[in-house]
Design a protein around this motif. Structure first.
Motif, PDB file in Angstrom:
ATOM      1  N   VAL A  75       1.051  -1.234   0.140  1.00 32.41           N
ATOM      2  CA  VAL A  75      -0.066   0.032   0.095  1.00 32.41           C
ATOM      3  C   VAL A  75       0.945   1.304   0.174  1.00 32.41           C
ATOM      4  O   VAL A  75       1.876   1.503   0.853  1.00 32.41           O
ATOM      5  CB  VAL A  75      -0.892   0.331   1.214  1.00 32.41           C
ATOM      6  CG1 VAL A  75      -1.770   1.222   1.439  1.00 32.41           C
ATOM      7  CG2 VAL A  75      -1.794  -1.114   1.153  1.00 32.41           C
ATOM      8  N   ARG A  76       0.589   2.209  -0.902  1.00 33.61           N
ATOM      9  CA  ARG A  76       1.632   3.347  -1.181  1.00 33.61           C
ATOM     10  C   ARG A  76       0.951   4.495  -0.683  1.00 33.61           C
ATOM     11  O   ARG A  76      -0.263   4.806  -0.696  1.00 33.61           O
ATOM     12  CB  ARG A  76       1.924   3.617  -2.644  1.00 33.61           C
ATOM     13  CG  ARG A  76       2.622   2.366  -3.076  1.00 33.61           C
ATOM     14  CD  ARG A  76       3.289   2.549  -4.547  1.00 33.61           C
ATOM     15  NE  ARG A  76       3.827   1.078  -5.094  1.00 33.61           N
ATOM     16  CZ  ARG A  76       5.172   0.937  -5.005  1.00 33.61           C
ATOM     17  NH1 ARG A  76       5.914   1.963  -4.335  1.00 33.61           N
ATOM     18  NH2 ARG A  76       5.559  -0.030  -5.375  1.00 33.61           N
ATOM     19  N   THR A  77       1.429   5.347   0.192  1.00 31.00           N
ATOM     20  CA  THR A  77       0.868   6.551   0.773  1.00 31.00           C
ATOM     21  C   THR A  77       1.896   7.743   1.097  1.00 31.00           C
ATOM     22  O   THR A  77       3.272   7.411   0.585  1.00 31.00           O
ATOM     23  CB  THR A  77      -0.043   6.321   1.999  1.00 31.00           C
ATOM     24  OG1 THR A  77      -0.639   7.459   2.577  1.00 31.00           O
ATOM     25  CG2 THR A  77       1.211   5.759   2.960  1.00 31.00           C
ATOM     26  N   TYR A 251      -6.597   5.062   2.562  1.00 32.49           N
ATOM     27  CA  TYR A 251      -7.841   5.212   2.027  1.00 32.49           C
ATOM     28  C   TYR A 251      -8.542   3.794   2.430  1.00 32.49           C
ATOM     29  O   TYR A 251      -8.252   2.787   2.915  1.00 32.49           O
ATOM     30  CB  TYR A 251      -7.946   5.108   0.594  1.00 32.49           C
ATOM     31  CG  TYR A 251      -7.687   6.485   0.016  1.00 32.49           C
ATOM     32  CD1 TYR A 251      -8.586   7.563   0.045  1.00 32.49           C
ATOM     33  CD2 TYR A 251      -6.349   6.528  -0.398  1.00 32.49           C
ATOM     34  CE1 TYR A 251      -8.405   8.663  -0.491  1.00 32.49           C
ATOM     35  CE2 TYR A 251      -5.914   7.860  -0.970  1.00 32.49           C
ATOM     36  CZ  TYR A 251      -6.988   9.106  -1.186  1.00 32.49           C
ATOM     37  OH  TYR A 251      -6.684  10.138  -1.434  1.00 32.49           O
ATOM     38  N   ASP A 252      -9.968   3.844   2.627  1.00 31.47           N
ATOM     39  CA  ASP A 252     -10.844   2.628   3.119  1.00 31.47           C
ATOM     40  C   ASP A 252     -10.517   1.217   2.398  1.00 31.47           C
ATOM     41  O   ASP A 252     -10.677   0.242   2.904  1.00 31.47           O
ATOM     42  CB  ASP A 252     -12.293   2.940   3.278  1.00 31.47           C
ATOM     43  CG  ASP A 252     -12.786   3.757   1.972  1.00 31.47           C
ATOM     44  OD1 ASP A 252     -11.957   3.771   0.933  1.00 31.47           O
ATOM     45  OD2 ASP A 252     -14.091   4.075   2.011  1.00 31.47           O
ATOM     46  N   THR A 290     -11.208  14.124   3.846  1.00 32.21           N
ATOM     47  CA  THR A 290     -10.378  13.208   2.884  1.00 32.21           C
ATOM     48  C   THR A 290     -10.749  11.780   2.616  1.00 32.21           C
ATOM     49  O   THR A 290     -10.161  11.115   1.796  1.00 32.21           O
ATOM     50  CB  THR A 290      -8.787  13.190   3.458  1.00 32.21           C
ATOM     51  OG1 THR A 290      -8.730  12.671   4.602  1.00 32.21           O
ATOM     52  CG2 THR A 290      -8.363  14.544   3.338  1.00 32.21           C
ATOM     53  N   ARG A 291     -11.512  11.385   3.587  1.00 27.72           N
ATOM     54  CA  ARG A 291     -12.119  10.174   3.612  1.00 27.72           C
ATOM     55  C   ARG A 291     -10.904   8.950   3.965  1.00 27.72           C
ATOM     56  O   ARG A 291     -11.093   7.663   2.966  1.00 27.72           O
ATOM     57  CB  ARG A 291     -12.751   9.595   2.228  1.00 27.72           C
ATOM     58  CG  ARG A 291     -14.162  10.431   2.108  1.00 27.72           C
ATOM     59  CD  ARG A 291     -15.088  10.556   2.976  1.00 27.72           C
ATOM     60  NE  ARG A 291     -15.452   9.357   3.452  1.00 27.72           N
ATOM     61  CZ  ARG A 291     -16.263   9.562   4.605  1.00 27.72           C
ATOM     62  NH1 ARG A 291     -16.443  10.123   5.378  1.00 27.72           N
ATOM     63  NH2 ARG A 291     -16.739   8.213   4.792  1.00 27.72           N
ATOM     64  N   THR A 292     -10.091   9.428   4.392  1.00 31.20           N
ATOM     65  CA  THR A 292      -8.674   8.441   4.860  1.00 31.20           C
ATOM     66  C   THR A 292      -8.762   8.276   6.259  1.00 31.20           C
ATOM     67  O   THR A 292      -9.361   8.954   7.260  1.00 31.20           O
ATOM     68  CB  THR A 292      -7.618   8.984   4.344  1.00 31.20           C
ATOM     69  OG1 THR A 292      -7.343  10.343   4.920  1.00 31.20           O
ATOM     70  CG2 THR A 292      -7.684   9.226   2.817  1.00 31.20           C
ATOM     71  N   THR A 293      -8.054   7.107   6.690  1.00 30.80           N
ATOM     72  CA  THR A 293      -7.982   7.079   8.086  1.00 30.80           C
ATOM     73  C   THR A 293      -6.199   7.203   8.389  1.00 30.80           C
ATOM     74  O   THR A 293      -5.391   6.536   7.693  1.00 30.80           O
ATOM     75  CB  THR A 293      -8.167   5.583   8.313  1.00 30.80           C
ATOM     76  OG1 THR A 293      -9.511   5.426   8.382  1.00 30.80           O
ATOM     77  CG2 THR A 293      -7.641   5.090  10.034  1.00 30.80           C
ATOM     78  N   SER A 294      -5.756   7.694   9.468  1.00 29.46           N
ATOM     79  CA  SER A 294      -4.615   7.958   9.697  1.00 29.46           C
ATOM     80  C   SER A 294      -4.093   6.778  10.502  1.00 29.46           C
ATOM     81  O   SER A 294      -4.692   5.992  11.185  1.00 29.46           O
ATOM     82  CB  SER A 294      -4.375   9.307  10.793  1.00 29.46           C
ATOM     83  OG  SER A 294      -4.998  10.432  10.566  1.00 29.46           O
TER      84      SER A 294
END
Length: 393
Positions: A75-77, A251-252, A290-294
Motif C-alpha cells: 500500500v503506497r501513501t 484509504y478505506d 479526505t475519507r482516509t484513516t490516519s
C-alpha cells in the motif's frame, strides 16, 4: 440474308455472356489467391520471429527462469514526520520565581537529569529552612531519647517518660522525611542534601530545572529573567529523535490489508537512503474531508535526518500474501511503441521477443501478469547481444 442475321445475334449474345462470366471468375480467383498465401509463406513468417545468437556470444547472456513466488501486497501513501510523542516531553519548573541562568539552547543534546536552567525561588529557600529545622528537632529528639534510656536503666525516670521521648523522636523523624521529600520534588539532589548534612555545605537556594529524558532541545520557550509559575510554565521541549512518528493516511479500500506491525519503507527525494519503520497505530475513525484513516508509523531516524513536518513517501508491506509470477526487472525491455517485452529462449542459442503485461514491483523484481508461463527461460542480462543478433537477421 435476313434469316442468317437473326440467328447470329443470339449466338453473339451468348458468347459475350460467357466471356463476362469467365472474367468475373478469374477476378475472384485472383483475389482469393492474394488473401491466402501458400503454407510456405506462413512458415517463413513464423521463422522470422526467431533469431540465433552465435555460440561465442552465449556466455555473455544470463538466463533466468520465470518463477512463482508469494508476494505481500503493498500500500503506497505519503506521510508527515512528527516527533515521537512517547519520547518527547516538556521541562516544567516546580517553583515560582525568575530565571537566573539558562544553560542550554535549541539543538543542545542533553541527558536525563541534566540541569537546563536555574530559578531563584523563595519557595526553595523556605523548603530548605523548613528541612533544616526539622532535622535539628530530630537530632535533639534523638539525644533526649538516648538520655531517657540511660536514666531509666538507673531508675531515675519512669517508663512513661521513656515512651514520651520515643514518641517525640518518631514525630520529628517523620517530619524530617516529609520535608526531605519536598526538597526532592523541587529538584534538590540527594548528593546536595548529603553534602549539606555531613560537610556543612549550604544547599543552593537556586533551583535547577532538569531534563526529564535524554534527547535534543527542540523548543526553547523561556528567556533569562522571565518569571515562571510552578507547574505551569513549560521551559523547554526535549525529544529523543532517534525515532520519529510518520503520520500517514490510508484509504478505506486498503484498510483491510493494513495491520499493526506491518513493515514500512519510507523515502525522501532529498536523501539517497531508505528509512524503515512499522505501523504502530491505526486510528479508529475516518477523516470526513479526505475519507482516509490516519496511521502512525514508528520510524528509525539514523543521524537525525528526518525533521518535523517533512514529507515522505511510504510503502507499506502488508502481511496478506498472494502468488505471482516474477522476473528480475533487468530482464524487461521496451520496444518502439514503449510496450514491455522480454527475450525468450526457445532452444539453445535461439531466441524470440515476447510481449508481456506487467504488474507491481518489489525491490528488483517485477510481477508478470500475462505473456509468460512458469518455468520459461528469459534473458535477464546481455540483451545488447540479442538486439545486435536480431538486427542482423
Amino acid at each position: 440474308m435476313k434469316f442468317r442475321t437473326h440467328r447470329l445475334k443470339p449466338m453473339l449474345q451468348a458468347k459475350a455472356r460467357a466471356t463476362m462470366v469467365t472474367a468475373v471468375l478469374l477476378s475472384c480467383s485472383c483475389g482469393l489467391y492474394k488473401k491466402a498465401p501458400p503454407p510456405a509463406a506462413a512458415a517463413q513468417t513464423d521463422e522470422a520471429a526467431l533469431f540465433e545468437v552465435p555460440a561465442k556470444q552465449l556466455p555473455h547472456l544470463k538466463i533466468v527462469v520465470v518463477r512463482r513466488t508469494s508476494w505481500s501486497s503493498v500500500v503506497r501513501t505519503t506521510g508527515t514526520v512528527d516527533w515521537d510523542a512517547d519520547h518527547t516531553t516538556q521541562a516544567i519548573t516546580q517553583v515560582n520565581g525568575p530565571i537566573s541562568k539558562l544553560l542550554v539552547d535549541l539543538g543542545t543534546r542533553v541527558t536525563v537529569n541534566q540541569p537546563l536552567l536555574y530559578v531563584s525561588s523563595p519557595d526553595v529557600a523556605t523548603a530548605i529552612s523548613t528541612y533544616k529545622k526539622a532535622r535539628n528537632r530530630q537530632d535533639y529528639s534523638k539525644k533526649t531519647l538516648d538520655r531517657s534510656k540511660d536514666l531509666l536503666e538507673h531508675k531515675v525516670i519512669a517508663t512513661k517518660d521513656l515512651e514520651a521521648a520515643e514518641h517525640d523522636y518518631n514525630d520529628a523523624r517523620a517530619e524530617t522525611e516529609n520535608d526531605l521529600q519536598a526538597l526532592k520534588i523541587f529538584g534538590v539532589t540527594e548528593q546536595e542534601i548529603e553534602d549539606a548534612q555531613h560537610q556543612g555545605v549550604p544547599i543552593n537556594p537556586q533551583l535547577a530545572v532538569r531534563s526529564p529524558i535524554s534527547g535534543i532541545v527542540v523548543q526553547k520557550l523561556v528567556t533569562p529573567g522571565l518569571v515562571i509559575q510552578a507547574g505551569t510554565t513549560a521551559c523547554f521541549t526535549i525529544s529523543d529523535n532517534s525515532t520519529v512518528w510518520v503520520q500517514g493516511h490510508i484509504y478505506d479500500r486498503d484498510l483491510e490489508a493494513v495491520r499493526v506491525g506491518d513493515a514500512v519503507e519510507e523515502t525522501d527525494s532529498s536523501f539517497h537512503r531508505t528509512f524503515r519503520g512499522t505501523i504502530g497505530y491505526i486510528e479508529a475513525l475516518i477523516d470526513p474531508t479526505t475519507r482516509t484513516t490516519s496511521v502512525r508509523i514508528v520510524t528509525k531516524n539514523p543521524d537525525g535526518l528526518l525533521k518535523k513536518d517533512m514529507f515522505v513517501d511510504a510503502v507499506i508491506h502488508t502481511r496478506s500474501g498472494r502468488s505471482v509470477l516474477t522476473l528480475p526487472t533487468s530482464a524487461i525491455l521496451r520496444n518502439d511503441q514503449n510496450l514491455p517485452f522480454v527475450y525468450l529462449e526457445i532452444s539453445t542459442g535461439k531466441f524470440a521477443q515476447r510481449l508481456i503485461n506487467l504488474g507491481t514491483e518489489q525491490g528488483e523484481e517485477t510481477e508478470i501478469v500475462s505473456g509468460l508461463k512458469e518455468g520459461e527461460r528469459v534473458v535477464s542480462q546481455g540483451s545488447v547481444f540479442l538486439q545486435f543478433a536480431n538486427s542482423n537477421q
